[in-house]
Design an enzyme around this catalytic site. Structure first.
Site: not given
Lengths: 765, 169
Positions: A269-270, A656-657, A659-660, A729, A731-732
């Site tokens: 998507g992006f 916090r991460i 799912n690594p 976040g 993702g970006e």
């Protein structure tokens, strides 16, 4: 803290106010088992065996295939439109133009209503006007795709062209206009920055340019649409199911509940997968033809009928004292837009939060072109704004004779630089130090052009990455707890490859005290609760807060069911939490009863709890951003000017991460898109005609395997006390800073400063 | 033609690509359409074991040939080792380019086993090509990924074919 026999504590209700002093219990590692685990993607096997169905892969009896005919001028009127040959072509069922299209309302512009999802507010096929080069002017429906494609070529069009603004220079000369950033101010000032710049001991003042970029998701946009009476069903590929459903209802003048959109999987998507003309055209044509319709955009259609990231021209000026303290940060300029989109590329976002300075002058304006509506693309503003800002800081470091990391550390703020909000778990300094050590920054030769290996010049560069923490209002979740201890959680959210479903399954398991296999997470459907856009890197927080709100409601309902005989009898909702498939007292986890026993005793098969997330007060009360320190090594051929990225490290600070494994893929994905931004990606609009010149993946160059090195990653993993699960976040942010890190490494390798992207070989020869 | 081991017969428009035959006529939508122009590799399938771009292949030209798609990679014992390796190494995000990558990698490993050199092969006369990471990256560069799973994809291919080029192809 009070823990159970095996050392874990119950997960009580999350805070009612995320801006307050009490963090989400899931920020505490003692309360989590699955958060932090590298769980493989739940849908992995289905994806590698080709069983996942995307939007263009649903077939219905009687389904017709659509093809578009598009304008070849940028502006004017259609004076002749001969569709007779197309209508007579084999297999053709309908040719729809503005003459026979049903009357429809324009798309509700994004931001005009919380649910509005249109990035283009033009009427769709309602009149004879042409607004951009490539605008759809007819839709052909035929029994096969081949028939539709052929017939579309038989449509003959005459135009009365009108003067159009198709060059950036002309648009700027016409005057740029003030604008907003997602409804907020497009201009931020503190003190007199121009005066401070003039008075500064050392300064830089340069202009940086970035071109149009296309999302180039490998899945082209597509929809399969069906009408049942006045009910519309759409298999779509969209990052905003609920927004799209509401908006389509407005366009067709039908109640919201009569539009149903399903988009469980997206082929990328992006930012590019929203509501565009194609869904509207397919739905309108399907209504006229009375049959289901599949519209699958050609790659050329994707480039010309779906928005791209706008080009920018940015001035960055920084004034500093001789010891490197910032006296002034000026970041101003303009980005391209169409009148129909009126959307800025908000490149001042990084300058608002990354450094302290005595004065600021930040502002983005827009220059209007007659072009396809532009839109958001991965890290809007940040991707291109960080290129300009972080290159300028590198340039200033050269002038000061100072290490560029040291210069950045010297200007680390103690509060949000302009408005003074308190920082929330900002650990960028730690990320810089850890990254510099791991990357071997001390081995960098600060003298440009000094390191050589045969024809190859070798350099290192760095840059800060940043992306704001976002959590939009309106996310909701429904938890259905079954008597056998399983839970379904439903949210109108999206998984376009980020790993949303997998990460949320881990979070929900920890929140409810269940095992992941007991949790089913449903998403990607407009009939599910709430309003969550897969944008702003916000889904982890937005879904997390919605599930937390529903969990609070669930605990309250469970306590109403327990009787006097229960070990939980007499407890209030804020005195209990989830643990080991049931409910336990927070101060005495041995007072525990399983969900199954509670439901069993109450004679209930299931319990349903639904709630809307608390309003995002943390956004205005705190300074919350994801950060990173990006490190890059390049080799530049002294013969050809070719740039190869040979090493890359992202040292991330994003809370916090969860799912690594999937997080690392998200970071890498952003960084790789940043390699494209730095070196190869440039969507070209013809200055004379406004037409996209390179509307193919052969001509729009995204990184391929040989362009991509092994990308190293580390992260601070320090929970943010004001974010659900402590997670900001991810993702970006990877695309931010990357362009500058590469450009700065190219400077270190060659002594050449390239300020207009992409850094193609011709600019280095 | 045979598709994934099964005989198929179809009357097709002479304009129909092999890709559209698979997706629309045979309902094998595992093979993806990314550009329909031969630029992205998402439509890669195996024709008699060789990787081809099915969007640039006319279906009628493949009469009598053996076509293998992503749906046909798994064996009787379950998924192909490469499919498992893609999961283990997170060699995808959205999954749209994945079927093309998988078929391409299987065909690529067979090319290496036959000693077909690439742009980065140092010894053009060698009988066998060792699939190191640079060889894999060069030979897989015709398959685009936009999510940025490149590291995982290369790791998965390396893990699968590290024992020797083409042994599982």
């Amino acid at each position: 803290m009070t823990t159970s026999a095996h050392g874990r504590a119950p997960v009580g209700p999350a805070p009612e106010n995320w801006a307050g002093p009490v963090p989400d219990p899931l920020t505490d590692p003692a309360r989590t088992r699955r958060i932090g685990e590298p769980m493989p993607r739940l849908e992995g096997l289905a994806k590698v065996t080709g069983r996942i169905k995307f939007a263009a892969e649903h077939a219905y009896p009687g389904m017709l295939y659509a093809a578009l005919a598009c304008s070849t001028i940028p502006k004017g009127r259609i004076t002749a439109l001969d569709v007779a040959d197309a209508e007579r072509a084999p297999g053709v069922v309908l040719v729809m133009t503005h003459r026979n299209a049903p009357r429809m309302n324009p798309m509700p512009g994004f931001g005009s209503d919380p649910k509005a999802g249109g990035f283009d507010t033009l009427p769709v096929l309602q009149d004879d006007r042409v607004h951009w080069n490539g605008q759809p002017i007819a839709v052909v429906l035929a029994e096969t795709q081949e028939q539709a494609d052929h017939a579309a070529t038989l449509i003959r069009v005459g135009y009365a062209p009108e003067p159009a603004v198709t060059s950036w220079e002309e648009a700027v000369a016409n005057g740029t206009a003030p604008t907003t950033i997602y409804g907020g101010p497009g201009r931020r000032e503190l003190g007199d920055a121009e005066a401070a710049l003039r008075a500064a001991d050392v300064s830089v003042d340069e202009v940086y340019r970035t071109p149009y970029h296309n999302h180039a998701a490998i899945e082209p946009h597509a929809a399969t649409v069906l009408w049942d009476g006045d009910e519309l069903f759409v298999h779509d590929t969209t990052q905003m199911v609920a927004h799209s459903a509401w908006s389509l209802a407005k366009i067709f003048g039908i109640p919201e509940e009569r539009v149903h959109i399903s988009a469980p999987y997206l082929g990328g998507g992006f930012g590019g997968k929203g509501l565009w003309w194609y869904q509207v055209l397919a739905a309108a044509a399907s209504r006229l033809a009375g049959r289901p319709v599949r519209i699958a955009l050609t790659r050329e259609n994707v480039f010309r009928t779906v928005g791209s990231r706008a080009r920018t021209e940015q001035r960055v000026a920084i004034g500093a004292t001789a010891d490197g303290r910032f006296e002034a940060i000026i970041h101003t300029g303009a980005s391209a837009t169409s009148r129909s989109a009126d959307l800025s590329e908000p490149f001042i976002l990084p300058a608002q939060c990354t450094y302290a300075a005595r004065t600021f002058k930040l502002g983005v304006e827009v220059a209007y072109l007659d072009m396809m509506a532009n839109t958001s693309m991965r890290a809007p503003g940040g991707a291109v704004g960080s290129f300009a800002l972080e290159c300028a800081i590198d340039e200033l470091a050269v002038k000061l004779g100072m290490d560029p990391i040291e210069l950045r550390l010297r200007n680390e703020p103690r509060q949000e630089p302009i408005d003074g909000r308190p920082l929330s778990a900002r650990n960028l300094v730690r990320a810089w130090r850890a990254g510099a050590e791991r990357f071997g920054w001390d081995r960098r030769n600060p003298t440009p052009g000094a390191v050589r290996d045969g024809e190859w010049l070798i350099g290192m560069g760095c840059a800060a990455a940043t992306h704001p923490y976002v959590r939009s209002p309106g996310a909701a979740a429904r938890i259905t707890l079954h008597r056998d201890g399983r839970a379904e959680v439903e949210v109108a959210a999206h998984d376009m490859g980020m790993g949303t479903a997998t990460a949320q399954t881990q979070v929900i398991a920890d929140r409810l005290g269940l095992e992941p296999h007991q949790v089913t997470f449903r998403f990607g459907d407009s009939r599910l609760p709430g309003l969550v856009m897969a944008g702003g890197s916000q889904q982890t927080a937005a879904i997390g807060a919605a599930v937390a709100a529903a969990h609070r409601e669930l605990l309250a309902q469970l306590l109403k069911l327990v009787g006097d005989g229960s070990p939980l009898g007499g407890l209030e909702p804020d005195q209990v939490g989830s643990l080991d498939g049931g409910v336990a007292a927070l101060d005495d986890p041995s007072r525990h009863e399983s969900y199954a026993d509670i439901l069993d005793r109450a004679g209930r098969d299931r319990l349903v709890a639904e709630a809307v997330a608390q309003p995002p007060e943390e956004l205005t009360a705190r300074s919350m951003h994801s950060f990173g320190a990006m490190f890059c090594e390049v080799r530049v051929s002294s013969v050809t000017g070719e740039v190869r990225v040979t090493r890359f490290l992202g040292s991330m600070d994003c809370g916090r991460i969860v799912n690594p494994r999937t997080a690392a893929s998200q970071f890498r994905g952003g960084i790789i898109m940043g390699i494209g931004l730095a070196l190869t990606e440039e969507l070209v609009l013809d200055d004379r005609t406004g037409r996209v010149v390179n509307a193919s993946l052969a001509d729009y160059h995204i990184p391929v395997h040989l362009d991509v090195p092994e990308i190293d990653l580390i992260w601070t993993d320090i929970p943010d006390p004001h974010a659900p699960m402590g997670a900001r976040g991810i993702g970006e942010i990877g695309i931010t800073g990357t362009g500058a890190a590469i450009a700065n490494a190219v400077y270190n390798a060659t002594g050449r400063r390239v300020r207009d992207l992409p850094i193609t070989p011709d600019k280095l020869l | 033609m045979r598709v994934n081991g099964a005989e198929v017969e179809a009357a097709v428009d002479p304009r129909t690509s092999l890709l559209d035959l698979l997706r629309e006529t045979l309902g094998l939508s595992g093979t993806k359409k990314g550009c329909d122009q031969g630029a992205c590799g998402a439509c890669t399938v195996l024709a008699d074991g060789e990787r081809i771009l099915s969007c640039l292949a006319l279906a009628v030209q493949y009469a009598g040939r053996e076509i293998t798609t992503v749906e046909g990679l798994a064996g009787p014992d379950g998924p192909h080792p490469l499919q498992r390796a893609f999961i283990d190494h997170d060699g995808f995000q959205c999954g749209y380019c994945t079927p093309g990558h998988l078929c391409s990698a299987v065909g690529m490993a067979a090319e290496a086993a036959r000693g077909v050199p690439s742009y980065v092969t140092a010894d053009l006369t060698a009988d066998r090509v060792v699939l190191d990471r640079d060889e894999i990256r060069e030979r897989m560069s015709g398959n685009l990924c936009r999510c940025g799973a490149h590291n995982g994809i290369v790791a998965a291919i390396a893990a699968t074919y590290a024992a020797g080029p083409g042994e599982r192809a």
